[in-house]
Scaffold this motif. Structure first.
Motif, PDB file in Angstrom:
ATOM      1  N   ILE A  33      -1.863  24.673  -1.344  1.00  6.64           N
ATOM      2  CA  ILE A  33      -0.802  24.230  -2.384  1.00  6.64           C
ATOM      3  C   ILE A  33       0.393  24.598  -1.591  1.00  6.64           C
ATOM      4  N   PRO A  34       1.445  23.304  -1.187  1.00  9.91           N
ATOM      5  CA  PRO A  34       2.795  23.517  -0.495  1.00  9.91           C
ATOM      6  C   PRO A  34       3.582  23.925  -1.884  1.00  9.91           C
ATOM      7  N   ALA A  35       4.431  25.044  -1.469  1.00 13.46           N
ATOM      8  CA  ALA A  35       5.270  25.404  -2.625  1.00 13.46           C
ATOM      9  C   ALA A  35       6.842  25.886  -1.968  1.00 13.46           C
ATOM     10  N   HIS A  36       7.943  25.312  -2.707  1.00 10.94           N
ATOM     11  CA  HIS A  36       9.132  25.444  -2.433  1.00 10.94           C
ATOM     12  C   HIS A  36       9.821  26.083  -3.776  1.00 10.94           C
ATOM     13  N   VAL A  62      -1.425  29.364  -0.990  1.00 12.06           N
ATOM     14  CA  VAL A  62      -0.129  28.847  -1.432  1.00 12.06           C
ATOM     15  C   VAL A  62       0.772  29.074  -0.281  1.00 12.06           C
ATOM     16  N   VAL A  63       1.441  28.172   0.346  1.00 13.01           N
ATOM     17  CA  VAL A  63       2.055  27.984   1.437  1.00 13.01           C
ATOM     18  C   VAL A  63       3.635  27.985   1.026  1.00 13.01           C
ATOM     19  N   ASP A  64       4.193  29.127   1.235  1.00 12.64           N
ATOM     20  CA  ASP A  64       5.477  29.390   0.925  1.00 12.64           C
ATOM     21  C   ASP A  64       6.568  28.534   1.788  1.00 12.64           C
ATOM     22  N   ASP A  65       7.065  27.529   1.618  1.00  9.34           N
ATOM     23  CA  ASP A  65       7.905  26.651   2.306  1.00  9.34           C
ATOM     24  C   ASP A  65       9.329  27.043   2.201  1.00  9.34           C
ATOM     25  N   ASN A  94       4.432  20.050   6.704  1.00  7.93           N
ATOM     26  CA  ASN A  94       4.738  21.219   7.603  1.00  7.93           C
ATOM     27  C   ASN A  94       3.892  22.115   6.761  1.00  7.93           C
ATOM     28  N   ALA A  95       3.923  22.234   5.375  1.00  7.73           N
ATOM     29  CA  ALA A  95       3.406  23.214   4.692  1.00  7.73           C
ATOM     30  C   ALA A  95       1.976  23.254   4.581  1.00  7.73           C
ATOM     31  N   VAL A  96       1.639  21.808   4.415  1.00  7.24           N
ATOM     32  CA  VAL A  96       0.136  21.403   4.333  1.00  7.24           C
ATOM     33  C   VAL A  96      -0.690  21.582   5.596  1.00  7.24           C
TER      34      VAL A  96
END
Length: 495
Positions: A33-36, A62-65, A94-96
């Protein structure tokens, strides 16, 4: 998991998935899960905490972008949930990629931080991957206005319609395409509907195609799906993998800009989007056809004619690959005129600085992401109409390989990259060209044709009125070779 079945085109009918709740999963799943910022992340994680897929086989990354403040996990979440920081770069791709690189699961499940999935969502998509390992499964989504909800309410709900007014939800544009093409079984370009979350695929396939492209800021999922298609995968939509997207799609907010911003990314990277390549004289990042010519032990004059013909066809969206022993060439003191690699060096110096021409020692197994590859004798130059007509032929029925049987017993062929990629997935390691063609004959079809349409005879010139009108280079008694057979034989003699 069973052996890989040779499915035709995108028809996955031979696969029979188990009923939801009536089987025992074995493959581990990593939800990325990419997340900004992630203002709705707590609802997304609450829905994942209620999944029917076994918890011990599920992890959530959870990828903190680059969120400010950094993301902190809410109380309601799957047991195996962790935050991964995107160390460099930014954006969804990039986050994925960051999440996939950190994932332990055998299946990568892509999901957004503003989606609420039904309880059976992960199970519905994962069940297909227990049948074979070259699928991309696609979930359904609808867009809703963000209601006032708590994570607890999402976790306790048995169905999405308990939380959202689905009758007023905006359907994804892909649903109509899926319905119209018998669930993508009859789709000509099934990658079109894999336009974003949610989808799942084997981790090995994700990495085999190189992940998402971080240089693509918009349309990144479409571009990734296109490369998956070139790899040979089968796309499977599952109507029971339902989800809602919290908020309307960007096209509803500013359609004109949303469409325009995607165009340059896809125009350069997805050659099958012919509608985006109408500007004459342009050069594109990924060409439509790669022309591969083996120039080993061939004279520079023959190669020059072949390259000139390849670049001067009606189909201009091409690149030329010259395969030869270029690594033999050594620099340093040598006899320039007595060089044993004289012809090869001459060719290198002639073509090395043309960006449309590559010099390599061995052709790649597939031309991916280029969708078509032509291979034929270097001493039989292409007619101006050859490539255009070959592509037209294979596009009518999505033929995998078109083989032109030349008069001297040799062949020229146009290969569809997605068919070649599928064959490489299904054939035994180290399979030769005949083995690959045998697989393609089953999955996409191999078609043999005669050369007249692809090397059409020249239009006869008006007959001269007198012997004096005949060009000096041709005597009145000497017939001018105008037939296909004659021209090809002439090319072979001069080569």
């Amino acid at each position: 998991m069973s052996a890989r079945p040779a499915m035709t085109q995108n028809d996955f009918s031979p696969l029979q998935p188990p009923e939801l709740g009536a089987w025992s999963p074995a493959l581990s799943v990593s939800v990325v899960i990419p997340a900004h910022g992630g203002p709705h992340l707590e609802l997304t994680l609450a829905a994942l905490a209620a999944q029917t897929y076994p918890g011990h086989l599920l992890e959530v990354l959870v990828v903190d972008d680059g969120s400010e403040p950094p993301i902190r996990l809410p109380e309601i979440r799957p047991d195996n949930t962790r935050v991964v920081r995107a160390g460099s770069g930014w954006g969804i791709s990039n986050a994925v990629n960051t999440g996939a690189n950190a994932a332990d699961g055998e299946i990568i499940q892509r999901l957004d931080a503003d989606m609420v999935a039904c309880r059976e969502h992960i199970e519905a998509l994962a069940r297909w991957h227990h049948l074979t390992d070259y699928l991309v499964t696609i979930g359904m989504k609808r867009f809703v206005e963000v209601p006032s909800l708590t994570a607890g309410e999402v976790f306790r709900a048995r169905r999405l319609d308990e939380l959202f007014d689905l009758d007023r939800a905006v359907a994804s544009s892909t649903e109509a395409t899926i319905a119209k093409t018998d669930g993508l079984r009859r789709s000509r370009n099934p990658y079109h509907v894999c336009t974003g979350p949610t989808f799942a695929l084997p981790r090995e396939v994700f990495h085999a195609v190189g992940g998402l492209d971080p240089t693509v800021a918009r349309g990144e999922d479409t571009e990734f799906a296109y490369r998956l298609a070139m790899h040979g995968v089968v796309f499977v939509p599952d109507l029971e993998a339902r989800a809602v997207h919290l908020g309307l799609p960007a096209q509803h907010l500013d359609r004109e800009r949303a469409v325009r911003v995607v165009e340059p990314y896809l125009a350069h990277r997805v050659p099958l989007r012919r509608d985006l390549r109408k500007d004459r004289g342009r050069r594109w990042l990924v060409p439509y056809v790669e022309i591969v010519l083996d120039v080993t032990d061939t004279s520079e004059a023959v190669v020059r004619r072949a390259v000139a013909a390849a670049l001067d066809g009606k189909l201009q969206d091409v690149a030329v690959t010259l395969v030869g022993p270029w690594s033999r060439l050594r620099e340093g003191r040598r006899s320039v005129l007595g060089d044993p690699c004289f012809e090869l060096r001459l060719m290198r110096d002639l073509f090395a600085h043309d960006e449309r021409i590559r010099l390599i020692d061995e052709a790649a197994p597939t031309p991916a992401p280029t969708p078509f590859r032509y291979r034929g004798p270097v001493d039989v130059p292409l007619h101006r109409a050859t490539l255009e007509r070959m592509v037209e032929t294979v596009q009518k029925d999505l033929t995998g390989v078109l083989v032109v049987d030349l008069p001297d017993g040799r062949t020229a062929r146009l290969e569809r990259t997605s068919a070649l990629g599928r064959a490489r997935l299904l054939a035994a390691p180290g399979a030769d060209l005949d083995d690959l063609d045998a697989v393609i004959a089953t999955t996409h079809g191999v078609r043999h044709v005669s050369p007249e349409r692809y090397w059409p005879p020249a239009t006869p010139a008006p007959a001269p009125t007198s012997a004096a009108a005949v060009p000096a280079a041709v005597s009145p008694e000497e017939p001018v070779e105008r037939t296909l057979l004659g021209r090809l034989k002439s090319a072979l003699r001069t080569g």
